[in-house]
Write a protein that holds these residues in place. Structure first.
Motif, short mmCIF file in Angstrom:
data_model
loop_
_atom_site.label_atom_id
_atom_site.label_comp_id
_atom_site.label_asym_id
_atom_site.label_seq_id
_atom_site.Cartn_x
_atom_site.Cartn_y
_atom_site.Cartn_z
N GLY A 28 0.77 -1.23 0.00
CA GLY A 28 0.00 0.00 0.00
C GLY A 28 0.80 1.28 0.00
O GLY A 28 0.35 2.30 0.54
N ILE A 29 1.98 1.26 -0.60
CA ILE A 29 2.78 2.48 -0.72
C ILE A 29 2.41 3.16 -2.03
O ILE A 29 2.60 2.60 -3.11
CB ILE A 29 4.29 2.17 -0.70
N ARG A 76 7.29 6.76 0.41
CA ARG A 76 8.28 6.25 1.33
C ARG A 76 8.89 4.98 0.74
O ARG A 76 8.27 4.29 -0.05
CB ARG A 76 7.67 5.97 2.71
N TYR A 77 10.11 4.68 1.16
CA TYR A 77 10.85 3.53 0.63
C TYR A 77 10.68 2.29 1.49
O TYR A 77 11.13 1.20 1.11
CB TYR A 77 12.35 3.85 0.55
N ARG A 78 10.05 2.44 2.64
CA ARG A 78 9.99 1.33 3.57
C ARG A 78 8.64 1.27 4.26
O ARG A 78 8.10 2.31 4.66
CB ARG A 78 11.10 1.47 4.62
N THR A 106 17.81 5.13 7.24
CA THR A 106 18.78 5.96 6.52
C THR A 106 18.81 5.62 5.03
O THR A 106 19.34 6.40 4.24
CB THR A 106 20.19 5.82 7.10
N TYR A 107 18.27 4.48 4.66
CA TYR A 107 18.17 4.14 3.23
C TYR A 107 17.30 5.16 2.52
O TYR A 107 17.72 5.76 1.51
CB TYR A 107 17.63 2.73 3.07
N GLN A 108 16.11 5.41 3.02
CA GLN A 108 15.26 6.45 2.42
C GLN A 108 15.86 7.82 2.62
O GLN A 108 15.85 8.66 1.70
CB GLN A 108 13.87 6.42 3.04
N LEU A 154 11.55 -0.90 -0.89
CA LEU A 154 11.47 -0.77 -2.34
C LEU A 154 12.78 -0.21 -2.88
O LEU A 154 13.43 0.62 -2.22
CB LEU A 154 10.33 0.16 -2.74
N ALA A 155 13.14 -0.63 -4.09
CA ALA A 155 14.37 -0.14 -4.72
C ALA A 155 14.17 -0.07 -6.23
O ALA A 155 13.36 -0.78 -6.81
CB ALA A 155 15.55 -1.07 -4.39
#
Length: 565
Positions: A177-178, A280-282, A333-335, A288-289
């Motif tokens: 659901g991102i 968001r990446y997480r 910290t990845y995002q 997600l990448a």
């Protein structure tokens, strides 16, 4: 059927394969599933930028990628029906601090093949025909439901983390659901891999910009296979032509290249470039990448490369969390680091798209009268190439980037003079890419700093400046031991010696001889200095002087350090 793994990687494109290679070499158990039933042979993203080659160097596959591609580029560009630019770009030799200065052109299927070969060497495999249909996560992990395309077998895979590398229409992103927000360009493009007779197979690339739109052709492998692409506009009835050999043949004929013959299309595609990014990446244990997190115009050739570097940023962080060396906050910290990079790429590629492909009369005038002529100027061309090389990408604003606010006056090290501090201030900062340099190891064998960085560890570089002292070396040896005791095998320390003789008292410490002071120059180390380089080649911390306590205090805020003996 139920199985388990540390990390489930969904998608076996360049992003997913890069992540899988990085995890496997760290000893992380990872499973790679891919919905497609066969490995594709499409050219798609066909360029590796210099920073991606540095990533491949660390993974041990840079030479394989270079051998499979080409670094000498020749472009013949037509504008308004005439040859406007004949640009020959021989491969540049390695530059100071930059061992891979060239764009490497090779079809994406070949890039993926190089990565798969490395993954196999590391004991990994891509499971084809495996479609993700459901995800459920809890505090301890994620349960993914996967179906086998050939047998219909349902498998539940239990993983500590799941990473969606499954492209712009990501199933992983949908299941957690991102949202991805953005917009599509109105321009319509057709793309294909075809054989062309009538153009030299090892000759230049071609591009045409005119009132009828855009057409380009790039030789792929010297065998007569080309990637062709074109911007097409609706005809008088409002109909858009789809990609076909007949359409491409007509577009060449309309540009007075009717003598060429196109055949054997192995791939044809239509698309409207989209510019979009996730919120968001997480989401908990799901990340997600690559295109699953951001999509943009292919202008500038940064899409695949940005995904490769997403994976490279994420791999070592997942490993640290899985081994208990860091908490889950490290994954935030990845995002923190990669989302600003993606936003910048979206903005620059969108600008490049408008500059080259917009049908607006003003943009057409600027392209034909300003941009194309400007490409004849070496300074403009160099700036353009450097702008997409991604060597300037950095994370200075990251919470992982540390620099003491002032000069350490505790007596633990030699305080730098005013001139030394000014020079240091203009050197590479925490969060910047760590530059390469040539030197020798302790046995006098030629090595590069990148050789020292290669692997799964962080690297501590200790400089005593060009006027070293025995007392300074003794202090740096003590710093090396203190940091080594706190980080264990996660760090390798090198004392950078401005000469070719091992100082007394350093028998138990590795040294990097810097006879030409190449490393000292690139790191602005004219006095005692310390640089800690992360596993992904970015500077985590730097300080003057080379004292242990400031770097350990910084690392202790994000990582679980070994207690002193």
């Amino acid at each position: 059927m139920s199985t388990s793994t540390d990390v489930l990687v969904v998608g076996a494109g360049p992003t997913g394969l890069t992540l899988a290679c990085d995890l496997r070499r760290r000893g992380v158990d990872c499973t790679v599933v891919e919905r497609a039933t066969t490995h594709h042979t499409r050219s798609r993203g066909k360029g590796l930028q210099p920073r991606s080659l540095e990533v491949f160097d660390d993974l041990g596959i840079a030479e394989a990628a270079l051998a499979a591609g080409r670094t000498h580029h020749h472009l013949r560009l037509y504008s308004g029906g005439r040859l406007a630019l004949d640009l020959d770009l021989p491969a540049r030799p390695p530059q100071p601090g930059v061992p891979y200065p060239n764009l490497v052109v090779l079809p994406q299927w070949r890039t993926e093949q190089v990565l798969r070969t490395r993954l196999a060497e590391l004991g990994g495999v891509v499971r084809l025909g495996q479609e993700l249909v459901d995800l459920h996560q809890d505090d301890d992990g994620v349960t993914a439901t996967v179906t086998d395309d050939s047998t219909g077998t349902v498998e539940r895979i239990r993983a500590a983390f799941v990473v969606g590398c499954d492209g712009g229409s990501s199933r992983v992103r949908t299941l957690v659901g991102i949202p991805m927000r953005g917009e599509s360009h109105e321009e319509h493009f057709v793309l294909g891999d075809v054989r062309i007779e009538g153009l030299p197979a090892d000759g230049p690339s071609y591009a045409w910009f005119d009132d009828d739109g855009y057409l380009a052709a790039d030789p792929l492998d010297g065998s007569g296979t080309w990637q062709v692409q074109a911007g097409v506009r609706p005809d008088a009835s409002g109909t858009l032509k789809t990609a076909s050999l007949e359409l491409f043949q007509r577009l060449f004929a309309e540009r007075d290249f009717g003598h060429v013959r196109l055949s054997d299309a192995t791939w044809l595609s239509d698309f409207n470039p989209r510019v979009a990014i996730v919120d968001r990446y997480r989401a908990g244990r799901v990340l997600l990448a690559g295109d699953a997190a951001h999509v943009h115009s292919p202008a500038g050739g940064q899409g695949m490369n940005t995904g490769i570097q997403d994976a490279y940023n994420l791999g070592w962080k997942l490993d640290a969390v899985l081994r208990g060396r860091a908490g889950h906050a490290l994954l935030d910290t990845y995002q923190e680091e990669r989302m600003p990079v993606a936003r910048a790429v979206l903005a620059s590629s969108d600008l490049g798209h408008s500059a080259f492909f917009s049908p607006h009369p003003v943009m057409t005038f600027l392209r034909n009268r300003v941009l194309v002529p400007a490409l004849r100027l070496p300074v403009v061309l160099d700036r353009l190439l450097d702008g997409v090389a991604e060597l300037d990408v950095g994370y200075r604003d990251s919470s992982l980037a540390g620099e003491p606010a002032g000069v350490d006056r505790t007596g633990d090290g030699e305080a730098a003079g005013v001139v030394d501090r000014v020079r240091f201030r203009h050197g590479p900062h925490a969060g910047d890419r760590a530059p390469d340099a040539e030197g020798q190891d302790g046995e006098g064998t030629p090595v590069r700093l990148f050789d020292l960085f290669r692997g799964t560890h962080s690297t501590l570089l200790l400089f005593d400046g060009p006027a070293p002292t025995d007392a300074g070396y003794r202090r740096m040896a003590a710093t090396a031991r203190a940091v080594g005791a706190a980080l264990g095998d996660d760090v390798r320390t090198w004392i950078v010696v401005p000469g070719d003789r091992r100082p007394d008292g350093l028998d138990d410490v590795d040294v990097f001889f810097d006879p030409d002071r190449d490393a000292h120059h690139h790191y602005a180390a004219t006095a005692e200095s310390l640089y800690l380089v992360r596993p992904d080649g970015y500077i985590a911390f730097r300080s003057q002087p080379a004292a242990a306590r400031p770097v350990l205090d910084h690392l202790g805020s994000a990582f679980r350090l070994h207690a002193p003996a």
